[in-house]
Design a protein around this motif. Structure first.
Motif, PDB file in Angstrom:
ATOM      1  N   UNK A  69      -0.227  -6.935 -16.013  1.00 50.26           N
ATOM      2  CA  UNK A  69       0.361  -6.054 -15.220  1.00 50.26           C
ATOM      3  C   UNK A  69      -0.491  -5.116 -14.490  1.00 50.26           C
ATOM      4  N   UNK A  70      -1.324  -4.714 -15.272  1.00 47.78           N
ATOM      5  CA  UNK A  70      -2.142  -3.660 -14.678  1.00 47.78           C
ATOM      6  C   UNK A  70      -3.173  -4.353 -13.722  1.00 47.78           C
TER       7      UNK A  70
ATOM      8  N   UNK B  72       8.485 -12.750 -13.393  1.00 54.11           N
ATOM      9  CA  UNK B  72       7.640 -11.993 -13.968  1.00 54.11           C
ATOM     10  C   UNK B  72       6.197 -12.431 -14.486  1.00 54.11           C
ATOM     11  N   UNK B  73       5.697 -13.466 -13.675  1.00 50.94           N
ATOM     12  CA  UNK B  73       4.552 -14.241 -13.945  1.00 50.94           C
ATOM     13  C   UNK B  73       3.199 -13.399 -13.352  1.00 50.94           C
TER      14      UNK B  73
ATOM     15  N   UNK C 135       9.019  -7.408  -9.593  1.00 54.83           N
ATOM     16  CA  UNK C 135       9.761  -8.091 -10.481  1.00 54.83           C
ATOM     17  C   UNK C 135      11.095  -7.419 -10.691  1.00 54.83           C
ATOM     18  N   UNK C 136      12.188  -7.812 -10.563  1.00 54.15           N
ATOM     19  CA  UNK C 136      13.498  -6.890 -10.342  1.00 54.15           C
ATOM     20  C   UNK C 136      14.053  -6.130 -11.559  1.00 54.15           C
ATOM     21  N   UNK C 137      13.689  -6.706 -12.894  1.00 56.99           N
ATOM     22  CA  UNK C 137      14.318  -6.139 -14.146  1.00 56.99           C
ATOM     23  C   UNK C 137      13.277  -5.150 -14.486  1.00 56.99           C
TER      24      UNK C 137
ATOM     25  N   UNK D 228       1.812 -10.078  -8.059  1.00 59.39           N
ATOM     26  CA  UNK D 228       1.025 -10.613  -7.026  1.00 59.39           C
ATOM     27  C   UNK D 228       1.122 -12.159  -7.096  1.00 59.39           C
ATOM     28  N   UNK D 229       1.138 -12.873  -6.219  1.00 62.07           N
ATOM     29  CA  UNK D 229       1.458 -14.118  -5.981  1.00 62.07           C
ATOM     30  C   UNK D 229       0.384 -15.285  -6.348  1.00 62.07           C
TER      31      UNK D 229
END
Ligand code: ADP
Ligand code: ASP
Ligand code: MG
Length: 416
Positions: free
Chosen positions: A64-65, A106-107, A141-143, A149-150
Motif C-alpha cells: 500500500x505504501x 485492492x491488489x 480502491x473504493x472500500x 497502481x496497475x
C-alpha cells in the motif's frame, strides 16, 4: 468531430520540452474540433527511481505504501501537461486516479480496473471544451480509499479503460516507436511495422515479452471493442493532418485483416528462470505436490516439461517461473522436499523464451518444425517447448536470444 484518448508514455514526457511537444499534439486535435482526454505516464526514469527508493527504504515493504510512492510520478506529469496546455490557451484540467475515480481491486502493485467514471469528463467536454489530463497507472480502491497502481506499463491500461468509459472513437497510444513491429525494432533492425494486428495476436505478443502495450490494455480493448492505434509521439505535431491516416498500427478484430500471414510477430523475454526437479517419484499426486505450494505462494509457472520415466519409478520435471520469483520458488520447493520427494533441484536464470505468434498457425501445419531445424543449424539448443493454437514458445540459453530472434524473423519471411 470525434472523441479521442491520447496516451503518452514516459519518453514522450521526459522533460518540459517534450511535454510542450505533447501539448502541441493535443492542440492539433483540439483545433480539429475533437473532444480529448489525455493519459500520461511518469517522466522517463521516474517510476524506476521511485521503485528503487522503496526497496532502499526496506527490501520488504507494505504494497500500500509502495503504491503511495510510485503513483506520484504520474501526478507530476499530469499537472505539468495541464499547466503547459493552459499556457497555450487550451482549457485543461488534470485528474488523479482517485479524483475521477478509476476504481480498482485492492491488489496493490498490480491492481485491476473495475470501473471508470467518465461522466464528469464528458460534461466538461460539452460545457467548457475542456481537455482532461489524466494521470495513468493509478487508481483507488473504493472500500479503503487508498491509492493503487496497475503494474508496470499500466498507463496503457488506464488509457484504454478511459476510452471505454467515455465511448471514445479511438485510443491513440503515442510512444517512442511508430507502431507495433514484427519484433522489437530496437533488437532486430529488419523488423517491419504492421499496419494492423489482431487483438489475440497482440495479446500473445504483449504477454510473451513485447512491452509496447501492457497485456491488460489489450484485453480491455478486446472486451470493450476499443480501437487502439499505436503511433509515434516524435513526429512533428503540426505537420500531421488530423483528418488523414498517420503511420501507425491498428489493433483490431481478426476479420478486419485481409492479407493474413502465417506468422505475424516474434516476442522474447529474458525474465525467465528454469527449474528442473531430478528423480522425483513418478506417481499420482506428485504434480499437485509441486505446483500446489508454488500456486499458494503466488508464483506463476509457465512452460512445463515432464519426461517419461525410464525405470517406471522416478522422472525429471522441468518448468519455468519469472526470474524475479526464482529464489522464492526454489525456497518453496526445498521447503516441501520431504512431501514431494526428489533427489536434486537444478536451476538456471540465464535462459530466455522466444515465441512465434500468428493466427495463421490455426490453419497451417509444420510451422514450429521449421523453427527447430533452423535453430539446430545455428547450434542453438532448445531446453523446453510449449505450443498453443496461435503461438509456440522455445526456451533457450539467453546468450542466443538475438540470434534466435533474427533467425526466426527471416525464416518466417518477416524481414523486409
Ligand atoms: P512507453 O514509455 O511509451 O509506454 P514502452 O517503453 O513501454 O513505451 O514501449 C515501447 C517500446 O516497446 C519500444 O521502444 C520497443 O523497444 C519495445 N517493443 C518491444 N517489442 C515491440 C514490438 N513488437 N513493436 C514495437 N515496439 C516493441
Ligand atoms: N510509469 C509507469 C511505469 O513506468 C506506468 C507506465 O509508464 O505505463 O511502469
Ligand atoms: Mg509502456
Amino acid at each position: 468531430m470525434a472523441r479521442l484518448v491520447m496516451k503518452f508514455g514516459g519518453t514522450s514526457v521526459a522533460d518540459i520540452d517534450r511535454i510542450r511537444n505533447v501539448a502541441r499534439h493535443v492542440k492539433r486535435e483540439v483545433a480539429a474540433g475533437h473532444e480529448v482526454a489525455v493519459v500520461v505516464s511518469a517522466m522517463a526514469g521516474t517510476t524506476n527511481r521511485l521503485v528503487d527508493w522503496c526497496r532502499e527504504a526496506a527490501s520488504l515493504h507494505d504494497a500500500r505504501e509502495y503504491d503511495a510512492v510510485v503513483a506520484s510520478g504520474e501526478q507530476i506529469s499530469a499537472g505539468l501537461l495541464a499547466i503547459t496546455l493552459e499556457s497555450m490557451g487550451i482549457n485543461a484540467r488534470s485528474w488523479q486516479g482517485w479524483q475521477l475515480p478509476i476504481r480498482t481491486s485492492d491488489a496493490h502493485g498490480s491492481a485491476r480496473i473495475l470501473e471508470v467514471n467518465g461522466a464528469e469528463l464528458i460534461k466538461r467536454f460539452k460545457e467548457r471544451g475542456e481537455v482532461a489530463v489524466i494521470a495513468g497507472f493509478q487508481g483507488v480502491h473504493a472500500e479503503t480509499g487508498r491509492i493503487t497502481t496497475l503494474g508496470r506499463g499500466g498507463s496503457d491500461t488506464s488509457a484504454v479503460a478511459v476510452a471505454a468509459a467515455i465511448g471514445a472513437d479511438r485510443c491513440d497510444i503515442y510512444t517512442d516507436v511508430d507502431g507495433v513491429y514484427t519484433t522489437d525494432p530496437r533488437v532486430v533492425s529488419k523488423a517491419r511495422r504492421l499496419d494492423k494486428i489482431a487483438y489475440e495476436e497482440m495479446l500473445e505478443l504483449a504477454s510473451l515479452g513485447a512491452k509496447v502495450l501492457q497485456v491488460r490494455s489489450v484485453e480491455l480493448g478486446m472486451v470493450h471493442n476499443v480501437r487502439i492505434f499505436v503511433r509515434s509521439s516524435f513526429d512533428e505535431p503540426d505537420s500531421i493532418d488530423p483528418h488523414a491516416a498517420p503511420p501507425g498500427t491498428f489493433i483490431c478484430g481478426e476479420e478486419e485483416i485481409v492479407e493474413q500471414q502465417v506468422v505475424t510477430g516474434i516476442a522474447f523475454s529474458k525474465d525467465e528462470a528454469q527449474i528442473s526437479i531430478r528423480r522425483v517419484a513418478d506417481k499420482p499426486g506428485v504434480a499437485a505436490a509441486i505446483f500446489g505450494p508454488l500456486a499458494d505462494a503466488g508464483i506463476n509457472v509457465d512452460m512445463i516439461v515432464q519426461n517419461v520415466s525410464a525405470d517406471g519409478a522416478t522422472t525429471d520435471l522441468t518448468f519455468t517461473v519469472p526470474a524475479a520469483d526464482y529464489e522464492r520458488a526454489t525456497g518453496v520447493l526445498n521447503g516441501a522436499r520431504a512431501k514431494i520427494g526428489f533427489e536434486r533441484l537444478d536451476g538456471a536464470t540465464d535462459v530466455a523464451k522466444v515465441s512465434v505468434i500468428g493466427v495463421g498457425m490455426r490453419s497451417h501445419a509444420g510451422v514450429a518444425a521449421k523453427a527447430f531445424k533452423a535453430l539446430a543449424e545455428h547450434r542453438i539448443n532448445i531446453r523446453a517447448i510449449t505450443t498453443s493454437e496461435i503461438k509456440f514458445s522455445l526456451l533457450i540459453d539467453a546468450n542466443y536470444t538475438e540470434l534466435a530472434v533474427r533467425t526466426l524473423h527471416s525464416l518466417y519471411d518477416l524481414d523486409k
